[in-house]
Design an enzyme around this catalytic site. Structure first.
Site, PDB file in Angstrom:
ATOM      1  CD  GLU A 253      33.972  45.498  37.749  1.00 17.57           C
ATOM      2  OE1 GLU A 253      34.305  45.752  36.568  1.00 17.57           O
ATOM      3  OE2 GLU A 253      34.559  45.985  38.733  1.00 17.57           O
ATOM      4  CD  GLU A 406      37.613  43.818  41.146  1.00 10.91           C
ATOM      5  OE1 GLU A 406      37.686  45.028  40.816  1.00 10.91           O
ATOM      6  OE2 GLU A 406      37.534  42.894  40.308  1.00 10.91           O
TER       7      GLU A 406
END
Length: 743
Positions: A253, A406
């Site tokens: 991220e 995820e």
């Protein structure tokens, strides 16, 4: 979801301890006044997508952990030195529910934290990693760090025997390794720090030149680590030692951590280092780290490298977080144009796969006032993935595999508090709906990992507030027990419901886009697994029909597994009960999932097939992946080289990002013939009367007559109002070996 409806939310009122209910729940408890949906299961017809017609449990039924994770065991620091209720959760959970391993960042994070800097500032001592050092001592003493790690040196002797057994190493065949930004991204953060602080051992070099491309130092460490800290192996030929990852993500991220929330030189969060990262630097880093890893890992050591792993791929939204959310900006696809378009144009082609994260937000206050529900499940995730594929074809003509490293759900309004089973339901319902959609793309998705860490004490907020998403909790967290032993959270019910599901895909159909269906046939056990998922925010009655059962065959037993929220308390309930036959109708709870295990007396005869191929459009006169929408202005798309067939069905897919109140009823023609655009689309109403998404972004799925499909096709789309863009147009073309009669 009918665009005219605004269904109510399920209320979560009380807490309850974990329980697996074995009971019969009346179908009437879930039935609503709305018209029932009809579901069809064709027992004589297999279904393939892009040539794939079997379920890979390894790809979907996995956990955000690996075999060597110390959280599996009790009585250690990872468990607050408290025991497990069941001593061996690795066996009980993984083997007991046939679960595979998904993703890890802790191993490489710890190893870099004990690695000294070399004589060259900003570079790890690569020789130290593979030799037996005098100082500093490794945890296993005389062993080199590389040998210590790959031989499970952090495990006790008893645990090591279990961890390295074939039962668990064979489940590591496609796990993902990711690097966390606060240690690995070159912005001056210390490799020993949990945040980018000014104290600590050393930082990776931030050099950026022709002789030292940006990210080189990180790439050299990661390359050495991958080359020396693992032993090769596979499901059919497992290793004796830590299996190598299949997928490696450049950094977790990065834009969220290093750009969106970063405040340079404060050290308050992950990205607050010596300088704020730029999009271009992040993308260059990926390309350069991959080059360094590949230089040290070839042949049997080859890994697949990818990224850029965006946290929130809301492609249609504002560019900046959170400032632009309240600025009054009306720009659609600002985030895509600033970030993803740059990635797709210049760097995605250098990757082996593209990765991203997908979370449903059940309750979030962006402005501190309005609690919004911002979901991806339904038509939104369809648009994200279609747009990713369409953009890749525009940029390079090549489709790279997709890794969802995820996915799950979040309930922000309840995250600053102790554990509750109701919060777990918010996560379970998102996992089920999203995973079933990912399973519709078995040819494109290489791995999808539910974000279910184990005990996750590394994420604890305070002594009374643990990390929000965990497979395990302490018994006393239910507010009743005083025991500190570790037991399961409600999330285990997701895995219990899917336990055993396997086989060859069968053809299914529902006449309501909010009912997702799938089915698999396990020939060895004469078992059909029928999967039903409700995207509606209220219960639904489903009428079930089967066709194509071979003569002389009959149902032996039916087991129904219904995972739903208790209609009074909101606590997740997994009801398991038996029927003598397949019910003619069944009630399904709000945003809930039913899996039926249907055992037949004899083997099925699957003599027909449904083969799906997806074709993406090219666009007349433009080179951008987006086509801007002007009022009453025709947009022309071409889909060529389509294989036609006498039998089958087809769906035209138009993905659009628009102002939230703009029309979703374009005039669409296929080869000169007008087709009907449904007023109902998959999933929830994105507006939600002002409490949903800021923009509409979704896929309009338009059934078209088989007779209209030609080898070369022209699609014309005209909206009555201006605003937004078409981001992808595709044709799902399904050819069957016999005619279909849908309900």
């Amino acid at each position: 979801m009918d665009m005219k409806k605004y269904p109510s939310l399920v209320k979560c009122l009380t807490t309850s301890a974990f329980a697996l209910h074995i009971s019969f729940v009346s179908e009437a408890a879930f039935a609503q006044a709305a018209t029932p949906a009809s579901v069809q299961l064709n027992l004589d017809m297999s279904r393939s997508v892009g040539g794939v017609n079997t379920l890979s449990r390894e790809k979907y039924i996995n956990v955000h952990a690996i075999n060597s994770d110390l959280d599996w065991w009790g009585g250690n620091g990872q468990s607050l030195n408290q025991p497990n209720l069941i001593d061996d959760y690795l066996t009980d959970f993984v083997k007991g529910n046939d679960v595979y391993f998904g993703r890890d960042s802790g191993g490489i994070g710890y190893e870099v934290s004990i690695t000294p800097q070399s004589a060259t500032p900003g570079y790890a001592d690569l020789a130290w990693m593979v030799n037996t050092p005098a100082t500093p001592a490794t945890p296993a003493g005389a062993k080199s760090p590389a040998n210590n790690y790959k031989n499970y040196g952090y495990q006790t002797a008893a645990h090591k025997a279990i961890v390295e057994s074939n039962e668990f190493e064979k489940r590591m065949n496609s796990w993902i390794l990711t690097m966390i930004p606060e240690k690995f991204y070159p912005v001056g953060g210390k490799v020993t720090g949990a945040k980018c602080t000014t104290t600590g051992s050393w930082s990776f070099s931030t050099g950026d030149s022709a002789t030292e491309p940006y990210g080189t130092a990180t790439g050299k460490f990661a390359g050495k680590y991958l080359a020396n800290y693992f032993i090769g192996g596979s499901i059919t030929n497992p290793s004796t030692g830590h299996p190598r990852p299949t997928f490696v993500e450049g950094v977790n991220e990065p834009i969220y951590n290093l750009v969106d929330i970063a405040v340079p030189n404060t050290g308050s969060t992950f990205g607050d280092c010596a300088k704020k990262a730029t999009y271009d630097d992040i993308f260059k880093y990926h390309t350069n780290v991959r080059a360094e890893i590949n230089a040290l890992n070839s042949g049997t050591k080859t890994v697949k490298f990818g990224g850029y792993t965006p946290a929130f791929p809301d492609l249609e939204e504002f560019e900046k977080y959170p400032a632009d959310r309240t600025s009054g900006s009306t720009a659609v696809f600002a985030k895509w144009n600033a970030r993803d378009a740059l990635w797709m144009s210049n760097h995605a082609k250098n990757m082996d796969f593209l990765s991203l994260h997908i979370y449903d937000f059940d309750g979030i206050k962006f402005d501190g006032v309005t609690t919004r529900r911002i979901n991806h499940k339904g038509n939104n995730i369809e648009a994200i993935l279609d747009t990713y594929d369409s953009a890749q074809l525009f940029a390079s003509g090549v489709l790279k595999p997709i890794v969802i490293s995820e996915f799950g759900g979040r309930l922000h309004t309840a995250e600053g508090s102790a554990w509750t089973p109701q919060r777990d339901w918010s996560y379970i319902k998102a996992m089920n709906s999203l995973m079933i959609q990912f399973m519709q793309r078995p040819d494109r998705i290489a791995k999808a990992v539910p974000f279910v860490p184990l005990k996750a004490e590394w994420g604890r907020v305070s002594p009374t507030i643990p990390y929000q998403w965990r497979l395990f909790r302490q018994e006393k967290e239910d507010g009743v027990s005083t025991s500190s032993k570790w037991t399961y959270t409600e999330l285990v019910k997701f895995y219990k419901q899917w336990n055993g599901v396997n086989g060859t895909r069968l053809d299914t159909y529902a006449n309501d886009q909010d009912i997702q269906t799938d089915a698999y046939y396990d020939s060895a056990n004469k078992t059909v697994w029928l999967i039903l998922n409700n995207l509606e925010e209220n219960g639904k009655t489903l009428n079930l029909a089967t066709a194509g059962l071979n003569t002389g065959n009959a149902v032996s037993t039916v087991e129904v597994r219904h995972l739903y929220p208790n209609t009074t308390t909101g606590v997740p309930v997994l009801d398991v009960y038996s029927n003598a036959t397949i019910p003619a109708s069944i009630g399904i709870g709000a945003e809930s999932t039913i899996i039926m295990k249907i055992v037949y007396n004899n083997t099925l005869s699957i003599s027909n097939s449904n083969s799906e191929t997806k074709y993406y459009a090219t666009v007349n006169g433009i080179t951008s992946a987006l086509k801007a929408i002007a009022a009453n202005t025709a947009m022309t798309f071409n889909i060529n080289n389509v294989t036609t067939g006498a039998n089958g069905e087809a769906v035209l897919r138009v993905s659009v990002g628009r102002p939230i109140t703009a029309s979703l009823q374009p005039i669409v023609t296929l080869n000169g013939t007008a087709v009907t655009v449904p007023t109902d689309y998959r999933g929830y109403d994105q507006n939600r009367n002002g409490s949903g998404r800021f923009r509409f972004f979704g896929t309009l799925e338009i059934p078209v007559a088989r007779s209209l499909i030609q080898q070369n096709n022209t699609i014309v789309v005209t909206f009555p109002d201006a605003g937004g863009s078409v981001s992808a147009v595709a044709l799902q073309n399904r050819i069957t070996t016999r005619a279909l009669s849908r309900p």
